[in-house]
Motif scaffolding. Structure first.
Motif, PDB file in Angstrom:
ATOM      1  N   THR A   1       0.981  -1.227   0.049  1.00  0.00           N
ATOM      2  CA  THR A   1      -0.087   0.116  -0.056  1.00  0.00           C
ATOM      3  C   THR A   1       0.978   1.361  -0.016  1.00  0.00           C
ATOM      4  O   THR A   1       0.627   2.297  -0.716  1.00  0.00           O
ATOM      5  CB  THR A   1      -1.111   0.055   1.210  1.00  0.00           C
ATOM      6  OG1 THR A   1      -2.041  -1.149   0.916  1.00  0.00           O
ATOM      7  CG2 THR A   1      -1.787   1.346   1.538  1.00  0.00           C
TER       8      THR A   1
ATOM      9  N   TRP B   1      -0.069  10.461  -1.593  1.00  0.00           N
ATOM     10  CA  TRP B   1      -1.135   9.600  -1.636  1.00  0.00           C
ATOM     11  C   TRP B   1      -2.323   9.905  -2.474  1.00  0.00           C
ATOM     12  O   TRP B   1      -2.827   8.827  -3.052  1.00  0.00           O
ATOM     13  CB  TRP B   1      -1.598   9.695  -0.130  1.00  0.00           C
ATOM     14  CG  TRP B   1      -0.604   9.333   1.065  1.00  0.00           C
ATOM     15  CD1 TRP B   1       0.084   9.991   1.770  1.00  0.00           C
ATOM     16  CD2 TRP B   1      -0.423   7.873   1.268  1.00  0.00           C
ATOM     17  NE1 TRP B   1       0.884   9.351   2.466  1.00  0.00           N
ATOM     18  CE2 TRP B   1       0.645   7.869   2.519  1.00  0.00           C
ATOM     19  CE3 TRP B   1      -0.817   6.836   0.964  1.00  0.00           C
ATOM     20  CZ2 TRP B   1       1.184   6.996   2.642  1.00  0.00           C
ATOM     21  CZ3 TRP B   1      -0.209   5.508   1.254  1.00  0.00           C
ATOM     22  CH2 TRP B   1       0.779   5.734   2.426  1.00  0.00           C
TER      23      TRP B   1
ATOM     24  N   MET C   1      -3.650   6.928  -4.702  1.00  0.00           N
ATOM     25  CA  MET C   1      -5.300   6.494  -4.994  1.00  0.00           C
ATOM     26  C   MET C   1      -5.719   6.599  -6.372  1.00  0.00           C
ATOM     27  O   MET C   1      -6.452   5.954  -6.928  1.00  0.00           O
ATOM     28  CB  MET C   1      -6.334   7.704  -3.951  1.00  0.00           C
ATOM     29  CG  MET C   1      -6.094   7.527  -2.594  1.00  0.00           C
ATOM     30  SD  MET C   1      -6.869   8.651  -1.775  1.00  0.00           S
ATOM     31  CE  MET C   1      -5.953  10.095  -1.859  1.00  0.00           C
TER      32      MET C   1
ATOM     33  N   TYR D   1      -5.121   6.392   2.129  1.00  0.00           N
ATOM     34  CA  TYR D   1      -6.159   6.255   1.249  1.00  0.00           C
ATOM     35  C   TYR D   1      -7.620   6.490   2.056  1.00  0.00           C
ATOM     36  O   TYR D   1      -8.334   6.173   1.350  1.00  0.00           O
ATOM     37  CB  TYR D   1      -6.351   4.682   1.017  1.00  0.00           C
ATOM     38  CG  TYR D   1      -4.759   4.344   0.017  1.00  0.00           C
ATOM     39  CD1 TYR D   1      -5.151   3.949  -1.265  1.00  0.00           C
ATOM     40  CD2 TYR D   1      -3.594   4.230   0.816  1.00  0.00           C
ATOM     41  CE1 TYR D   1      -4.102   3.354  -2.274  1.00  0.00           C
ATOM     42  CE2 TYR D   1      -2.525   3.727  -0.199  1.00  0.00           C
ATOM     43  CZ  TYR D   1      -2.855   3.408  -1.575  1.00  0.00           C
ATOM     44  OH  TYR D   1      -1.685   2.774  -2.243  1.00  0.00           O
TER      45      TYR D   1
ATOM     46  N   CYS E   1     -10.821   7.692   0.050  1.00  0.00           N
ATOM     47  CA  CYS E   1     -11.497   6.993  -1.136  1.00  0.00           C
ATOM     48  C   CYS E   1     -12.043   5.970  -0.638  1.00  0.00           C
ATOM     49  O   CYS E   1     -12.590   5.168  -1.141  1.00  0.00           O
ATOM     50  CB  CYS E   1     -10.327   6.474  -1.985  1.00  0.00           C
ATOM     51  SG  CYS E   1      -9.974   7.889  -3.296  1.00  0.00           S
TER      52      CYS E   1
END
Length: 210
Positions: free
Chosen positions: A92, A109, A113, A169, A172
């Motif tokens: 991630t 970030w 995303m 994240y 989102c």
């Protein structure tokens, strides 16, 4: 399961991420644990060479516990998207790493995303947007004892990002049962329902019984 307990000790939070430190500190505050971050102690971040959240959390906790000679708590967490076969998962944070040709070093970030959204769009408008956040909390003591706790939060990936209260994240991710992203809800609400809260509930049940 471990018989070892945190008894009001000073605890190293093995992170240099300010957002993660705030969340963990808030969750531990009711138990009188004095928290200090690896960043504040000037500890180096070990290379995350594990292929699972458990492996990476233990790697970070062990390194901090040995370097500081104090019990250490590490978190390894990430988002997994069903339609992407569980990616980015343990990678991630890597998806947010800028390459030399992308400008300043560090994590972006929004870019991360956007990578997820781009891959989902490639699969068409009817793509499955279900996803989940995973969190593993690992506690390691300098003498080598350790324990892990795992948590999860299910939801859906939305676009465009919404909200400014979260990190990573969060803008989102819409958790199941809500219509707001993790970055739109108040931190105290997120602390009740997040993947990290799930893992912490298990930690608290074992470390602070009664």
């Amino acid at each position: 399961m471990s018989n070892r307990r945190l008894n009001g000790e000073r605890l190293v939070i093995a992170t240099h991420n300010a957002g993660k430190l705030r969340e963990i500190g808030a969750l531990l505050a009711p138990f009188g644990i004095e928290c200090v971050s690896a960043g504040e102690l000037g500890l180096l971040e070990p290379e995350e060479t594990g292929t699972t959240f458990v492996e990476n959390a233990l790697l970070k906790a062990r390194a901090a516990a040995q370097a500081a000679q104090l019990p250490a708590l590490a978190d390894d967490s990430g988002i997994s998207v069903t339609a992407l076969g569980g990616r980015p998962g343990v990678y991630t944070a890597d998806w947010a790493e800028r390459q030399w040709f992308e400008g300043e070093s560090g994590r972006d970030w929004f870019m991360a995303m956007g990578k997820v959204e781009g891959l989902l769009c490639e699969q068409g408008p009817g793509v499955d947007r279900s996803c989940w956040f995973s969190c593993v909390l690992a506690i390691a003591w300098p003498d080598g004892e350790e324990v892990v706790y795992e948590g999860r939060s299910n939801g859906a990936f939305t676009w465009p990002p919404r909200g400014k209260l979260g990190f990573g994240y969060d803008p989102c991710f819409v958790p199941d049962g809500l219509d707001q992203t993790f970055a739109e809800i108040a931190p105290e609400k997120k602390h009740e329902i997040s993947h990290r809260a799930d893992a912490f509930a298990k930690l608290v049940a074992e470390q602070f019984p009664g």
